[in-house]
Design a protein around this motif. Structure first.
Motif, PDB file in Angstrom:
ATOM      1  N   GLY A 195      -5.533   5.992   1.999  1.00 17.26           N
ATOM      2  CA  GLY A 195      -6.815   5.318   1.847  1.00 17.26           C
ATOM      3  C   GLY A 195      -7.741   5.701   2.983  1.00 17.26           C
ATOM      4  O   GLY A 195      -7.565   6.733   3.639  1.00 17.26           O
TER       5      GLY A 195
ATOM      6  N   GLU B  59     -13.068   5.858   0.495  1.00 23.03           N
ATOM      7  CA  GLU B  59     -11.788   5.151   0.349  1.00 23.03           C
ATOM      8  C   GLU B  59     -10.583   6.075   0.196  1.00 23.03           C
ATOM      9  O   GLU B  59      -9.481   5.604  -0.091  1.00 23.03           O
TER      10      GLU B  59
ATOM     11  N   LEU C  16      -3.063   3.522   0.282  1.00 24.21           N
ATOM     12  CA  LEU C  16      -3.715   3.429  -1.016  1.00 24.21           C
ATOM     13  C   LEU C  16      -3.324   2.120  -1.688  1.00 24.21           C
ATOM     14  O   LEU C  16      -2.170   1.700  -1.604  1.00 24.21           O
TER      15      LEU C  16
ATOM     16  N   GLN D 179      -5.467   2.746  -6.718  1.00 22.52           N
ATOM     17  CA  GLN D 179      -5.846   4.051  -6.184  1.00 22.52           C
ATOM     18  C   GLN D 179      -4.707   5.054  -6.358  1.00 22.52           C
ATOM     19  O   GLN D 179      -4.941   6.206  -6.741  1.00 22.52           O
TER      20      GLN D 179
ATOM     21  N   THR E  45       0.848  -1.183   0.000  1.00 26.87           N
ATOM     22  CA  THR E  45       0.000   0.000   0.000  1.00 26.87           C
ATOM     23  C   THR E  45       0.887   1.237   0.000  1.00 26.87           C
ATOM     24  O   THR E  45       2.067   1.173   0.369  1.00 26.87           O
TER      25      THR E  45
END
Length: 128
Positions: free
Chosen positions: A90, A48, A102, A106, A9
């Protein structure tokens, strides 16, 4: 070519200079660490996506961050001015204690919006 793993992430760090940096979320862990401030404030953009601002930036007379405001237009019609560095992550959990990074998709979507200056509403990307 570098590829992201499924579990990686990220966070998108945007300083006032107009440059940006995609960072691995596991190395930062908190918005406070990324922004080097204990006075961070979340701005919820979607279910999100969260933007984090440094509340101490304006009183310290740090420069306005026009690129963050431009990116915010994709999610809010009148975003206002932001100062100093900002960080996009996120979602947060209900308690606000856990901030998720994220996903790769994204992060790429945000970078596309950032680089191209395209509004999310014009691309159908209001929600991830």
């Amino acid at each position: 070519m570098t590829t992201a793993t499924v579990n990686e992430t990220f966070a998108l760090w945007v300083p006032p200079t107009g440059q940006f940096r995609l960072v691995h979320w596991h190395t930062i862990r908190t918005p406070q660490n990324a922004l080097c401030s204990d006075a961070v404030r979340p701005v919820t953009l979607t279910s999100e996506l969260t933007m984090w601002t440094d509340e101490g930036a304006s009183p310290l007379r740090l420069p306005r961050n026009p690129r963050a405001s431009e990116l915010m237009i994709a999610y809010q019609p009148h975003p206002g001015d932001y100062f100093g560095d900002v960080l996009f992550t996120g979602a947060t959990d209900v308690s606000g204690d856990v901030v998720h990074g994220l996903t790769f998709d994204q992060a790429i979507t945000l970078i596309d919006l950032y680089v191209l200056g395209v509004t999310a509403s014009g691309t159908g990307l209001q929600e991830y």
